[in-house]
Motif scaffolding. Sequence first.
Motif, PDB file in Angstrom:
ATOM      1  N   HIS A 101       0.682  -1.495  -0.251  1.00  0.00           N
ATOM      2  CA  HIS A 101      -0.210   0.186   0.171  1.00  0.00           C
ATOM      3  C   HIS A 101       0.603   1.480   0.169  1.00  0.00           C
ATOM      4  CE1 HIS A 101      -3.183   2.252   2.020  1.00  0.00           C
ATOM      5  NE2 HIS A 101      -3.095   2.912   0.947  1.00  0.00           N
TER       6      HIS A 101
ATOM      7  N   PRO B  26      -9.641   1.677  14.830  1.00  0.00           N
ATOM      8  CA  PRO B  26      -9.521   1.746  13.439  1.00  0.00           C
ATOM      9  C   PRO B  26     -11.104   1.128  12.047  1.00  0.00           C
ATOM     10  CG  PRO B  26      -7.129   1.177  14.138  1.00  0.00           C
ATOM     11  CD  PRO B  26      -8.788   1.157  15.830  1.00  0.00           C
TER      12      PRO B  26
ATOM     13  N   THR C 261     -10.967   4.142   6.488  1.00  0.00           N
ATOM     14  CA  THR C 261      -9.929   3.297   5.984  1.00  0.00           C
ATOM     15  C   THR C 261      -9.708   2.390   6.529  1.00  0.00           C
ATOM     16  OG1 THR C 261      -8.104   3.824   6.883  1.00  0.00           O
ATOM     17  CG2 THR C 261      -8.817   5.165   5.125  1.00  0.00           C
ATOM     18  N   HIS C 262     -11.085   1.308   6.942  1.00  0.00           N
ATOM     19  CA  HIS C 262     -11.615   0.292   7.716  1.00  0.00           C
ATOM     20  C   HIS C 262     -11.080  -0.824   6.988  1.00  0.00           C
ATOM     21  CE1 HIS C 262     -15.269  -0.797   6.853  1.00  0.00           C
ATOM     22  NE2 HIS C 262     -16.119   0.562   6.528  1.00  0.00           N
TER      23      HIS C 262
ATOM     24  N   ASP D  20      -3.017  -0.888   6.308  1.00  0.00           N
ATOM     25  CA  ASP D  20      -2.192   0.104   6.185  1.00  0.00           C
ATOM     26  C   ASP D  20      -1.129   0.557   5.162  1.00  0.00           C
ATOM     27  OD1 ASP D  20      -3.789   1.293   9.041  1.00  0.00           O
ATOM     28  OD2 ASP D  20      -2.181  -0.227  10.867  1.00  0.00           O
TER      29      ASP D  20
ATOM     30  N   ASP E  88       2.320   1.355   3.676  1.00  0.00           N
ATOM     31  CA  ASP E  88       3.421   0.895   4.060  1.00  0.00           C
ATOM     32  C   ASP E  88       4.408   2.021   3.761  1.00  0.00           C
ATOM     33  OD1 ASP E  88       2.810  -2.195   4.937  1.00  0.00           O
ATOM     34  OD2 ASP E  88       2.535  -1.530   2.596  1.00  0.00           O
TER      35      ASP E  88
ATOM     36  N   LEU F 154      -4.018  10.563   7.206  1.00  0.00           N
ATOM     37  CA  LEU F 154      -3.551   9.279   7.579  1.00  0.00           C
ATOM     38  C   LEU F 154      -2.688   9.267   8.884  1.00  0.00           C
ATOM     39  CD1 LEU F 154      -3.383   7.264   3.895  1.00  0.00           C
ATOM     40  CD2 LEU F 154      -4.992   7.675   4.785  1.00  0.00           C
TER      41      LEU F 154
ATOM     42  N   TRP G 117      -3.687   8.658  11.853  1.00  0.00           N
ATOM     43  CA  TRP G 117      -3.181   6.624  12.611  1.00  0.00           C
ATOM     44  C   TRP G 117      -2.508   6.346  11.881  1.00  0.00           C
ATOM     45  CZ3 TRP G 117      -6.124   5.614  17.496  1.00  0.00           C
ATOM     46  CH2 TRP G 117      -5.689   4.664  17.531  1.00  0.00           C
ATOM     47  N   GLN G 118      -3.259   5.163  10.394  1.00  0.00           N
ATOM     48  CA  GLN G 118      -2.572   4.727   9.609  1.00  0.00           C
ATOM     49  C   GLN G 118      -1.133   4.666   9.389  1.00  0.00           C
ATOM     50  OE1 GLN G 118      -4.868   6.801   9.390  1.00  0.00           O
ATOM     51  NE2 GLN G 118      -7.227   6.078   8.014  1.00  0.00           N
ATOM     52  N   SER G 119      -0.791   5.989   9.188  1.00  0.00           N
ATOM     53  CA  SER G 119       0.695   5.273   9.087  1.00  0.00           C
ATOM     54  C   SER G 119       1.552   5.988  10.262  1.00  0.00           C
ATOM     55  CB  SER G 119       0.712   7.139   8.171  1.00  0.00           C
ATOM     56  OG  SER G 119       0.155   7.065   6.782  1.00  0.00           O
TER      57      SER G 119
ATOM     58  N   TYR H 157       3.285   3.520  11.169  1.00  0.00           N
ATOM     59  CA  TYR H 157       4.713   2.583  11.217  1.00  0.00           C
ATOM     60  C   TYR H 157       5.019   2.990   9.411  1.00  0.00           C
ATOM     61  CZ  TYR H 157       5.814   0.928  15.651  1.00  0.00           C
ATOM     62  OH  TYR H 157       5.679   1.191  17.033  1.00  0.00           O
ATOM     63  N   ALA H 158       4.580   3.660   8.797  1.00  0.00           N
ATOM     64  CA  ALA H 158       5.143   4.103   7.179  1.00  0.00           C
ATOM     65  C   ALA H 158       6.550   4.264   7.348  1.00  0.00           C
ATOM     66  CB  ALA H 158       3.911   4.729   6.132  1.00  0.00           C
TER      67      ALA H 158
END
Length: 246
Positions: free
Chosen positions: A18, A176, A181-182, A186, A188, A203, A205-207, A209-210
Amino acid sequence: MPAATDQTFQLVPGAPRHVAIIMDGNGRWATQRGRPRLFGHHAGAKRVREIVEACPDFGVEYLTIFAFSTENWKRTQVEVAGLMSLFRRYITKETKALKAKGVRVRFIGDRVRLDAKLVKLMNVLEAETAENTRTHLTIALNYGGRDEVARATQRLAQDVAAGLLSPEDVDEETLPRYLDTHVLPDPDLVIRTSGEARISNFLLWQSAYAEYEFIDTLWPDFTKAEFGNLCAAFGNRDRRFGAVSS
């Protein structure tokens, strides 16, 4: 590679599954050429098609692009109106091609402030491409990370008040499920073009650990080759997620 209409997906070892992109620099690109800012936005929209079509080549299954933020309403009325017109035109023009190329399109963000005609087009595009699986394109439109978390928290609180969820059950796995974006993994890799080194409420929350790449290229100049190089470089990263490298 499979034919454009083939719904299969070819996994490339080490590729980011992603990728999320903050498409920045359209206005500056136009200004450098002595053209109005909207000229740059039109050029940027054309670039989107090339990058979306390139995703299967580099093993990218999910692509999320930041098209219009909740803060972008602060721009001039002329630019905002021009962008909304561009979004309507893009959806109308690209629906058939996106469907044929196996691209599933989703929109995230608050649709309440968007005009009814645009929302209808968004709904139609989502429905028309709902069965596609080759590439998952998510377009963040009137989107802000803080706004998303606030709206998610409101929905979560409503379920708690209704007795559908216990307060003790609310944790980092629960929230989440209420985000826009559920249904997505997440990201990458997050790429920001134009030389700016900030995440601009995208993003959040989603990022967590991106991996991030901040590049100087203005979005209309961002090529398939540069996209491929960034995806390849991602494969060399040591992603420990808080642990110690073995």
